[in-house]
Design an enzyme around this catalytic site. Sequence first.
Site, short mmCIF file in Angstrom:
data_model
loop_
_atom_site.label_atom_id
_atom_site.label_comp_id
_atom_site.label_asym_id
_atom_site.label_seq_id
_atom_site.Cartn_x
_atom_site.Cartn_y
_atom_site.Cartn_z
N GLU A 86 -7.72 7.56 1.23
CA GLU A 86 -7.50 9.00 1.09
C GLU A 86 -6.02 9.37 0.99
O GLU A 86 -5.68 10.50 0.62
CB GLU A 86 -8.12 9.75 2.27
CG GLU A 86 -9.65 9.72 2.31
CD GLU A 86 -10.28 10.51 1.18
OE1 GLU A 86 -9.58 11.34 0.57
OE2 GLU A 86 -11.47 10.29 0.90
N GLU A 117 -16.22 -11.65 11.07
CA GLU A 117 -15.35 -11.16 12.14
C GLU A 117 -14.96 -12.26 13.13
O GLU A 117 -14.09 -12.06 13.95
CB GLU A 117 -16.01 -10.02 12.89
CG GLU A 117 -17.16 -10.44 13.78
CD GLU A 117 -17.72 -9.28 14.60
OE1 GLU A 117 -17.82 -9.45 15.82
OE2 GLU A 117 -18.03 -8.22 14.02
#
EC number: 4.2.1.126
Length: 302
Positions: A86, A117
């Site tokens: 953004e 992960e």
Amino acid sequence: MTNISLDKLVTESRNENTKNIDRVETLEMLKMINDEDKKVAEAVEKELIHIAKAVDKIGEAFFNGGRLIYVGAGTSGRLGVLDASECPPTYGVSYDLVRGIIAGGQSAMFKAREGAEDSKKLCIKDLKNINFGKNDILVGIAASGRTPYVIGGLEYANGIGATTISVTCNPESEMSKIANISIAPVVGPEVITGSTRMKAGTAQKMVLNMLSTGAMVKTGKVYGNLMVDLKATNEKLVERAKRIVMQATGSKREQVEKILKETNFDVKLSIFMIESSLDKIKAKEILDKNKGYIVEAIKEIS
């Protein structure tokens, strides 16, 4: 893998307030969720001092040619990518300035790759692939504070002398001990036990909003509370650019449209031209001299 057991993590404990969530009417169920969500902003508030330190470090890094890099796995990784994506349309920065890296790569944005992960080396590889350097800032995001992928990245960044920041939702986590700055809003047990995409994810998103927004404000991307470096890349943003210049200067639409056309929709330059009554070349020269800060540029000509 860290030796912290899950039963000691706040984010994995059971919420006494929602034990019967599967037996109540819909409205009552939603009230339970809403009541728990109300605790998130208060938890973030308690971390404002640490968030402020992080914002100052990020702003300083931007001035020194550094970048803001988020790393995380699962929901935490997606939030980092979301916040980073953004920044270019909102503040007119390059896509390289703020970047989000998720364990497992781009496909992990849409389909869970939980095993990714567990590798410290994978994060180090990902950081090397973007030429992560000592002038950059690494923000490690993990609700548990124990994710190996993120810990590996923080350790690597520390090793090359970069500033490290952890965003977790468990106190005294391994990540908080590794990072230079620890941000740990403790939101308590989740509505659905262990579902950290809920309160923990909301808290993380709020913190990331503050980090990126605060850094952009500190580096002159905002005038008043207006996003003066936005890129007018579609009809909505073209109209927003016009409104921003009108709001900042009090000018009529016709004048604003004329100036924006002259500056190729450079909102910041258009505002300063109107406020200073200078031509485009001179206005840009003074703005550049003041590193894009409209307030400072106006002071110079006052």
